[in-house]
Scaffold this active site. Sequence first.
Site, mmCIF file in Angstrom:
data_model
loop_
_atom_site.group_PDB
_atom_site.id
_atom_site.type_symbol
_atom_site.label_atom_id
_atom_site.label_comp_id
_atom_site.label_asym_id
_atom_site.label_seq_id
_atom_site.Cartn_x
_atom_site.Cartn_y
_atom_site.Cartn_z
ATOM 1 N N HIS A 1 -13.499 -2.845 -1.339
ATOM 2 C CA HIS A 1 -12.623 -2.465 -0.230
ATOM 3 C C HIS A 1 -12.953 -3.268 1.028
ATOM 4 O O HIS A 1 -12.838 -2.780 2.154
ATOM 5 C CB HIS A 1 -12.747 -0.963 0.043
ATOM 6 C CG HIS A 1 -11.437 -0.297 0.368
ATOM 7 N ND1 HIS A 1 -10.570 0.121 -0.600
ATOM 8 C CD2 HIS A 1 -10.851 0.010 1.555
ATOM 9 C CE1 HIS A 1 -9.508 0.679 -0.031
ATOM 10 N NE2 HIS A 1 -9.655 0.609 1.275
ATOM 11 N N TYR B 1 -2.705 5.163 -3.781
ATOM 12 C CA TYR B 1 -3.658 6.217 -3.461
ATOM 13 C C TYR B 1 -3.115 7.462 -4.135
ATOM 14 O O TYR B 1 -2.127 8.044 -3.689
ATOM 15 C CB TYR B 1 -3.757 6.437 -1.953
ATOM 16 C CG TYR B 1 -4.587 5.415 -1.226
ATOM 17 C CD1 TYR B 1 -5.974 5.381 -1.369
ATOM 18 C CD2 TYR B 1 -4.000 4.476 -0.383
ATOM 19 C CE1 TYR B 1 -6.738 4.437 -0.705
ATOM 20 C CE2 TYR B 1 -4.760 3.532 0.291
ATOM 21 C CZ TYR B 1 -6.125 3.519 0.126
ATOM 22 O OH TYR B 1 -6.878 2.584 0.789
ATOM 23 N N SER C 1 0.818 -1.205 0.000
ATOM 24 C CA SER C 1 0.000 0.000 0.000
ATOM 25 C C SER C 1 0.860 1.266 0.000
ATOM 26 O O SER C 1 1.991 1.276 0.500
ATOM 27 C CB SER C 1 -0.887 0.000 1.256
ATOM 28 O OG SER C 1 -1.534 1.245 1.436
ATOM 29 N N THR D 1 -6.302 2.762 -6.771
ATOM 30 C CA THR D 1 -7.521 2.693 -5.977
ATOM 31 C C THR D 1 -8.454 3.849 -6.315
ATOM 32 O O THR D 1 -8.078 5.022 -6.208
ATOM 33 C CB THR D 1 -7.178 2.723 -4.471
ATOM 34 O OG1 THR D 1 -6.541 1.503 -4.120
ATOM 35 C CG2 THR D 1 -8.432 2.878 -3.630
ATOM 36 N N LYS E 1 -8.644 -0.221 -9.614
ATOM 37 C CA LYS E 1 -9.067 -0.985 -8.446
ATOM 38 C C LYS E 1 -10.304 -0.347 -7.812
ATOM 39 O O LYS E 1 -10.254 0.798 -7.365
ATOM 40 C CB LYS E 1 -7.936 -1.049 -7.421
ATOM 41 C CG LYS E 1 -8.260 -1.803 -6.150
ATOM 42 C CD LYS E 1 -7.059 -1.798 -5.206
ATOM 43 C CE LYS E 1 -7.356 -2.592 -3.940
ATOM 44 N NZ LYS E 1 -8.326 -1.909 -3.057
#
Length: 409
Positions: free
Chosen positions: A265, A146, A122, A172, A241
Amino acid sequence: MTYYYKGFPQSDRDEKISMINVDELEERAKKVMPEGAYYYIASGAENEWTWRANTSAFNHYQIVPRALTDMQDPQTDTQFMGMKLKTPIMISPIACHGIAHKDAEVATQKGVAAAGALFSSSTYANKSVEDIAAVAPEAPRFFQLYLSKDWDFNKMVFDAIKKADYKGIFLTVDALVSGYREANLRTKFTYPVPLDFFTRYLGAKGEGQSVAQMYAASAQKIGPEDVARIKKESGLSVFVKGVMCAEDAYKAIGAGADGIYVTNHGGREIDGSPATIDVLPEIAKAVNHRVPIVFDSGVRRGSHVFKALALGADLVGIGRPYLYGLALGGPKGVESVIDQLNTELKIDMQLTGCKTIEDIKHAKISRIHYGLDAMPSNTDPSRMKPYPTTAENQIKSTNTDAVTGASQH
């Protein structure tokens, strides 16, 4: 043994875990994790209907056994984006593995590499992408992005992951703001361990911030043009995603996406959204094998992996179970979780005459809907059980650090 970061307890284990199924690890993890950290992993948004439905909805689909198949020794090896994998089970990206183990994502990568699976880290990881790559240089890995409002930050990330030999990006788009996660509010959870990219870029450690505050730093406006820009500036393949309908799959592919990632999620964003397995067939039909499909949310059984592959997925991600494995056994605990699901998957393959992962994609699946529950969340006062107090799961108070994600006991 327990390690403490400013009083926050972190597991220091590296041992295989004995289990009957991965679900049982959830309760066991409470004994080694503080309450706030545990519920950050374990909970979903609002009443957690979608969180529960993600798993329950697998019962809508039934694997049809096959007889006289003249087959034994099924093989789980597969290929994905040119990478050779020993299993179609993937580690889905989750922030802050340091709440489960002192070596955080480095420990996770060790376990994933040993299992021959795909690892994804991440943007909000505790460990650097360089340290993660160094522990298993030859292991395949993707990076979950992100997207930041600050494109200088994004460029720093792109440069780092390319040098660390990450093979692609999961962009994402289903978490532009944080879902209303009541468990985080009830336990007053904030990130207790520094996040690497924030430390290296801003000198800010991402420590002591809430989930909502962290999401606020990300871009809330992401459109098709961003897919093209990320591909150009990163030089890597990009999967979108957070796709939950055919229309968005068409849009993502039209924007140049190299793959589709079906996920909600893990039920942590919109409560009341469909279970991912229920939307997968529609999306797979729309994609029509033009690009690969990654799938996650609610996977707890080898049969769930089988069903997702049979309904159109190319890789199947797991989330919460591997973090429980990380807390309980470190690298070998993560490997144990993957091995358990592989064991169950192989049984299903044997009983359906599927020799390979490709065979599963042509397996016979029936569909009969069953009703789902409408219960309050696990952290609602009417259902919340007393949290266990052990020597390993308590935060040690200090004079310099506020209580972050602490047990209230």
